[in-house]
Design a protein around this motif. Structure first.
Motif, PDB file in Angstrom:
ATOM      1  N   UNK A   1       0.830  -1.220   0.000  1.00  0.00           N
ATOM      2  CA  UNK A   1       0.000   0.000   0.000  1.00  0.00           C
ATOM      3  C   UNK A   1       0.857   1.259   0.000  1.00  0.00           C
ATOM      4  N   UNK A   2       1.899   1.266   0.807  1.00  0.00           N
ATOM      5  CA  UNK A   2       2.779   2.437   0.841  1.00  0.00           C
ATOM      6  C   UNK A   2       3.484   2.616  -0.501  1.00  0.00           C
ATOM      7  N   UNK A   3       3.916   1.521  -1.078  1.00  0.00           N
ATOM      8  CA  UNK A   3       4.605   1.596  -2.367  1.00  0.00           C
ATOM      9  C   UNK A   3       3.668   2.041  -3.479  1.00  0.00           C
ATOM     10  N   UNK A   4       2.419   1.589  -3.431  1.00  0.00           N
ATOM     11  CA  UNK A   4       1.443   1.912  -4.472  1.00  0.00           C
ATOM     12  C   UNK A   4       0.875   3.317  -4.322  1.00  0.00           C
ATOM     13  N   UNK A   5       1.069   3.920  -3.163  1.00  0.00           N
ATOM     14  CA  UNK A   5       0.547   5.266  -2.920  1.00  0.00           C
ATOM     15  C   UNK A   5       1.192   6.269  -3.882  1.00  0.00           C
ATOM     16  N   UNK A   6       0.389   7.180  -4.353  1.00  0.00           N
ATOM     17  CA  UNK A   6       0.870   8.184  -5.306  1.00  0.00           C
ATOM     18  C   UNK A   6       2.035   8.994  -4.737  1.00  0.00           C
ATOM     19  N   UNK A   7       1.962   9.332  -3.469  1.00  0.00           N
ATOM     20  CA  UNK A   7       3.008  10.144  -2.842  1.00  0.00           C
ATOM     21  C   UNK A   7       4.036   9.300  -2.094  1.00  0.00           C
ATOM     22  N   UNK A   8       3.707   8.029  -1.857  1.00  0.00           N
ATOM     23  CA  UNK A   8       4.590   7.179  -1.062  1.00  0.00           C
ATOM     24  C   UNK A   8       4.412   7.402   0.432  1.00  0.00           C
ATOM     25  N   UNK A   9       3.418   8.217   0.778  1.00  0.00           N
ATOM     26  CA  UNK A   9       3.146   8.548   2.182  1.00  0.00           C
ATOM     27  C   UNK A   9       1.666   8.304   2.451  1.00  0.00           C
ATOM     28  N   UNK A  10       1.381   7.616   3.560  1.00  0.00           N
ATOM     29  CA  UNK A  10       0.000   7.401   3.971  1.00  0.00           C
ATOM     30  C   UNK A  10      -0.127   7.620   5.469  1.00  0.00           C
ATOM     31  N   UNK A  11      -1.286   8.108   5.875  1.00  0.00           N
ATOM     32  CA  UNK A  11      -1.607   8.217   7.289  1.00  0.00           C
ATOM     33  C   UNK A  11      -2.271   6.930   7.740  1.00  0.00           C
ATOM     34  N   UNK A  12      -2.334   6.736   9.045  1.00  0.00           N
ATOM     35  CA  UNK A  12      -2.871   5.496   9.611  1.00  0.00           C
ATOM     36  C   UNK A  12      -4.249   5.171   9.049  1.00  0.00           C
ATOM     37  N   UNK A  13      -5.159   6.138   9.087  1.00  0.00           N
ATOM     38  CA  UNK A  13      -6.529   5.881   8.639  1.00  0.00           C
ATOM     39  C   UNK A  13      -6.612   5.615   7.140  1.00  0.00           C
ATOM     40  N   UNK A  14      -5.692   6.169   6.374  1.00  0.00           N
ATOM     41  CA  UNK A  14      -5.665   5.873   4.937  1.00  0.00           C
ATOM     42  C   UNK A  14      -5.278   4.408   4.718  1.00  0.00           C
ATOM     43  N   UNK A  15      -4.309   3.938   5.466  1.00  0.00           N
ATOM     44  CA  UNK A  15      -3.909   2.529   5.366  1.00  0.00           C
ATOM     45  C   UNK A  15      -5.061   1.649   5.824  1.00  0.00           C
ATOM     46  N   UNK A  16      -5.686   2.035   6.895  1.00  0.00           N
ATOM     47  CA  UNK A  16      -6.804   1.255   7.457  1.00  0.00           C
ATOM     48  C   UNK A  16      -7.952   1.137   6.463  1.00  0.00           C
ATOM     49  N   UNK A  17      -8.231   2.220   5.723  1.00  0.00           N
ATOM     50  CA  UNK A  17      -9.295   2.175   4.710  1.00  0.00           C
ATOM     51  C   UNK A  17      -8.961   1.203   3.576  1.00  0.00           C
ATOM     52  N   UNK A  18      -7.669   1.060   3.292  1.00  0.00           N
ATOM     53  CA  UNK A  18      -7.247   0.131   2.244  1.00  0.00           C
ATOM     54  C   UNK A  18      -7.283  -1.322   2.720  1.00  0.00           C
ATOM     55  N   UNK A  19      -7.216  -1.511   4.036  1.00  0.00           N
ATOM     56  CA  UNK A  19      -7.149  -2.849   4.620  1.00  0.00           C
ATOM     57  C   UNK A  19      -8.296  -3.023   5.610  1.00  0.00           C
ATOM     58  N   UNK A  20      -9.516  -3.013   5.109  1.00  0.00           N
ATOM     59  CA  UNK A  20     -10.695  -2.997   5.974  1.00  0.00           C
ATOM     60  C   UNK A  20     -10.837  -4.241   6.846  1.00  0.00           C
ATOM     61  N   UNK A  21     -10.214  -5.336   6.469  1.00  0.00           N
ATOM     62  CA  UNK A  21     -10.330  -6.555   7.268  1.00  0.00           C
ATOM     63  C   UNK A  21      -9.240  -6.679   8.330  1.00  0.00           C
ATOM     64  N   UNK A  22      -8.408  -5.668   8.455  1.00  0.00           N
ATOM     65  CA  UNK A  22      -7.346  -5.641   9.473  1.00  0.00           C
ATOM     66  C   UNK A  22      -7.818  -4.754  10.626  1.00  0.00           C
ATOM     67  N   UNK A  23      -7.783  -5.277  11.841  1.00  0.00           N
ATOM     68  CA  UNK A  23      -8.227  -4.486  12.987  1.00  0.00           C
ATOM     69  C   UNK A  23      -7.257  -3.340  13.253  1.00  0.00           C
TER      70      UNK A  23
END
Length: 114
Positions: free
Chosen positions: A31-53
């Motif tokens: 997810x970090x590598x695929x991000x347009x900027x290479x930077x993600x916040x916690x909630x952005x990662x969480x939205x991409x991985x909805x099945x991860x608590x």
């Protein structure tokens, strides 16, 4: 027998892969590598991985940070802003991980037979 066990425990492949070989770590790295900027916040990662608590994602990010694959930057703002990105070491892993992902896509139906 003790020599074999010590040799097994000291195996470089075993020790390195154990740092990022679980599904959540690989998904965070991807997810970090695929991000347009290479930077993600916690909630952005969480939205991409909805099945991860939230707890598991937090633990995964801490482990990746301790393994020097992910950089965590905290900004002194209210509320605090925290951004995650790949380190140089994490970026150097991505060609191998991308190859594994491509292999998985090509052989999915052969390997995943539920």
């Amino acid at each position: 027998m003790a020599d074999i066990k010590a040799e097994y425990l000291a195996c470089p492949i075993r020790n390195v892969i154990s740092r990022f070989g679980d599904k959540w770590s690989m998904l965070v790295l991807y997810s970090l590598n695929a991000s347009e900027t290479g930077i993600l916040r916690f909630n952005e990662i969480r939205r991409l991985m909805t099945d991860c608590s939230q707890k598991m994602l937090s633990q995964t990010l801490k482990n990746l940070e301790q393994s020097h694959l992910v950089h965590r930057e905290v900004f002194a703002e209210v509320p605090p802003r925290v951004e995650y990105s790949l380190t140089e070491t994490g970026r150097s892993l991505m060609p191998a991980l991308t190859t594994l992902i491509d292999w998985g896509k090509e052989h999915f139906s052969e390997v995943v037979t539920d």
